[in-house]
Design a protein around this motif. Sequence first.
Motif, PDB file in Angstrom:
ATOM      1  N   ASP A  79       0.825  -1.208   0.000  1.00  0.00           N
ATOM      2  CA  ASP A  79       0.000   0.000   0.000  1.00  0.00           C
ATOM      3  C   ASP A  79       0.858   1.256   0.000  1.00  0.00           C
ATOM      4  O   ASP A  79       0.540   2.246  -0.669  1.00  0.00           O
ATOM      5  N   ASP A  83       0.751   3.978  -2.972  1.00  0.00           N
ATOM      6  CA  ASP A  83       0.502   5.388  -2.676  1.00  0.00           C
ATOM      7  C   ASP A  83       1.627   6.276  -3.207  1.00  0.00           C
ATOM      8  O   ASP A  83       1.376   7.361  -3.748  1.00  0.00           O
ATOM      9  N   LYS A  86       1.242   6.558  -6.947  1.00  0.00           N
ATOM     10  CA  LYS A  86       0.120   7.427  -7.307  1.00  0.00           C
ATOM     11  C   LYS A  86       0.474   8.904  -7.171  1.00  0.00           C
ATOM     12  O   LYS A  86       0.055   9.732  -7.973  1.00  0.00           O
ATOM     13  N   ASP A  87       1.268   9.229  -6.144  1.00  0.00           N
ATOM     14  CA  ASP A  87       1.579  10.631  -5.857  1.00  0.00           C
ATOM     15  C   ASP A  87       2.759  11.158  -6.665  1.00  0.00           C
ATOM     16  O   ASP A  87       3.010  12.368  -6.665  1.00  0.00           O
TER      17      ASP A  87
END
Length: 332
Positions: A79, A83, A86-87
Amino acid sequence: MAAISSVQCLSSYDSHHHYHHQRSQSGSRWRLGSRVLVSSSLCKISLLSGVYLKRRRHLMCAVKGGAAEGAFKKTVELDMMIDALKDANPRELEKLVVENILAFDEVFWLRLAARSDTCTSDDDKKDYEELAATVMTIVDCVVNMTQEKIESSTDVLKAILRPVVEGVEEISWPPRDPHAINQMEKEMIQREKQGQLDEGFLSQVSAQLRQAKEDKDKPGLAAMLQKVLQLYAATVLSKRSYAKKGNEIVKAEQFLETLIKAPEEQWNKLFLEGLTLGKGEVTPDELSSVIKKRVERTLIRTEGGSYEQRILIEYLKGMESRANDVMKLLQG
């Protein structure tokens, strides 16, 4: 690993990758090129299903030790990775993928699919779809470039070995042609000047050497590949000289450089001629000191953990070990 152009990698997506996300009652299917990843219907569980969300707090408290704790930690790590991806902006995303290339296994893609399953909006699902497609494109670029590098390194190794294997039905060592090793050395020096003896080449030689040693029925091949690494070490270490200090010649450094340039088979003779225990002027302590200095310089000038560093250090320490053996015999 060198950075990969985002434009080069991502521009190939439209023509080489087809990405579909199909919803069904039993779960979701992700199609990435020829890869098909099925989430909840395949695993018969959904990590982020409604039931999981309701019981999440209880599960977090209940996870203790063993396989359950390991699986939980792995999920947390995945995770965090997702994350971060994604960022990230395009350049950062590419860097993250390249640096963590081994992390993109089946477990990662299943976790990404599970995350998408829980999205409540089409926009969020689309974000995950685009992320998956982009990551897969970069991964494929890395894999393709690695394969090309392996093929190139194999060609370089073949060229270096050609003088000792060409026209030979069975590999033997030492080669029957006394000039073959000299030809190998000349080829090695030329390839080094062209910048072809890089980490890819060294990893290829090291891998084949390990395999030859494991097979145990190919001693000639193992000795030949070991010679390639020795020639590499001698070629690289000979590029720098520390024998001159101002207008003076440091005899111990000069002796070490003579050893580095000489074939391993001549080391024993050189020890007898160069050390004070034999006929020479260099004390054993002086030789040991300059070898240690060269090891320190090599550690500073090379990347930690690289094949280059390991091979050069092993070569120097092997020389020191041989010197110690000879000195013990002379003192015995």
